[in-house]
Design a protein around this motif. Structure first.
Motif, short mmCIF file in Angstrom:
data_model
loop_
_atom_site.label_atom_id
_atom_site.label_comp_id
_atom_site.label_asym_id
_atom_site.label_seq_id
_atom_site.Cartn_x
_atom_site.Cartn_y
_atom_site.Cartn_z
N LEU A 162 0.83 -1.19 0.00
CA LEU A 162 0.00 0.00 0.00
C LEU A 162 0.87 1.25 0.00
O LEU A 162 1.76 1.39 0.84
N ASP A 163 0.59 2.14 -0.94
CA ASP A 163 1.33 3.38 -1.07
C ASP A 163 0.46 4.52 -0.53
O ASP A 163 -0.53 4.90 -1.15
N GLU A 164 0.81 5.04 0.63
CA GLU A 164 0.07 6.14 1.28
C GLU A 164 -1.43 5.84 1.37
O GLU A 164 -2.27 6.59 0.87
N PRO A 165 -1.81 4.76 2.05
CA PRO A 165 -3.22 4.35 2.05
C PRO A 165 -4.14 5.26 2.85
O PRO A 165 -5.37 5.16 2.70
N ALA A 190 1.12 -10.54 5.22
CA ALA A 190 2.17 -9.54 5.40
C ALA A 190 1.73 -8.25 4.73
O ALA A 190 1.11 -8.27 3.67
N VAL A 191 2.04 -7.12 5.37
CA VAL A 191 1.69 -5.80 4.85
C VAL A 191 2.96 -4.97 4.74
O VAL A 191 3.74 -4.90 5.71
N VAL A 192 3.15 -4.34 3.59
CA VAL A 192 4.22 -3.35 3.42
C VAL A 192 3.54 -2.07 2.97
O VAL A 192 2.83 -2.05 1.96
N LEU A 193 3.73 -1.00 3.74
CA LEU A 193 3.08 0.26 3.39
C LEU A 193 4.06 1.41 3.50
O LEU A 193 5.03 1.37 4.26
#
Length: 259
Positions: A162-165, A190-193
């Motif tokens: 996620l980019d700037e969610p 897994a989450v990468v933001l």
């Protein structure tokens, strides 16, 4: 466990644009069940990194693997496990929420009998079920962001990028999205933001990476980053971040704060 494939592994990832190195030798590993925040100033290389992970940009050098599958050499299997939500996701204004999710599910070749109940579950979970009969062109930014998140989750990925969610969301919508991301990670995904909202990274993430000039200059838990920045167990993430990115590059030790 060392034999368990990482949800995401980057090895010496690099990308140049017009002679400028946007990402330079970036390596990191995110295990299943972790929420990892990638922080950096504008132009640090965060979005370029996410786009390479998602397979939207080809790296000039290095490797990206998702649960052991190479994004370059085993793209189909890697991307089956992945969902990518850009900072300005595209929706189709003339579609209703369930129609949009049906369309996205079709792109993943999900049977309609499986997609329909999953779409309803996601719309209810994110507070959009009561708006299921409305066209998305009339949605607020927060509603659009939540619907885009539902679209990212419809095929049940294991890694979420996620980019700037949370940019532009009101407090209620932001809380729902944050709770959804935390639940996804707690459920084994897994989450990468990326985010410029330091309080979000401070409260939500398990580990934090700081990128500057396309290089990972530090990563670890907040307490580990505090120690790295010389804050001795105190100080906000904003203070720690500004201290780390303000250090002269030649004076910094290795990026990892964990042995």
């Amino acid at each position: 466990m060392p034999d368990t494939p990482a949800a995401l592994e980057l090895v010496a990832l690099s990308k140049r644009f017009a002679g400028r190195e946007a990402v330079s030798g970036l390596s990191l590993r995110v295990p299943p069940g972790e929420l990892y925040a990638l922080l950096g100033e504008n132009g640090a290389g965060k979005t370029t990194t996410l786009r390479m992970i998602a397979g939207l940009l080809a790296p000039d050098a290095g490797e990206v693997s998702i649960y052991g599958h190479s994004v370059v050499n085993d793209a189909l299997e890697a991307k089956r496990r992945l969902a990518y939500l850009p900072d300005d996701p595209m929706l189709y204004g003339k579609l209703r929420p369930a129609e949009y999710l049906e369309f996205v599910a079709g792109l993943w070749s999900m049977p309609a009998a499986q997609a329909a109940p999953e779409a309803e579950r996601l719309l209810r979970w994110l507070g959009l079920w009561e708006y299921r009969g409305e066209l998305t062109e009339g949605f607020s930014r927060g509603m659009k962001q939540k619907l885009a998140l539902a679209g990212a989750l419809i095929h049940k990925p294991s890694l979420l990028l996620l980019d700037e969610p949370l940019t532009g969301l009101d407090a209620g919508a932001a809380r729902q999205v944050k709770d959804a991301l935390r639940a996804f990670a707690d459920g084994g995904g897994a989450v990468v933001l990326t985010t410029h909202i330091m309080e979000v990274a401070e409260r939500l993430s398990d580990r934090i990476g700081v990128i500057r000039g396309g290089q990972l200059i530090a990563q670890g838990t907040l307490d580990e980053l505090r120690a790295r920045a010389g804050h001795a167990g105190a100080g906000s993430l904003e203070d720690v971040f500004l201290e780390l990115v303000g250090q002269p590059q030649e004076s910094r030790p290795g990026a990892d704060v964990v042995a």
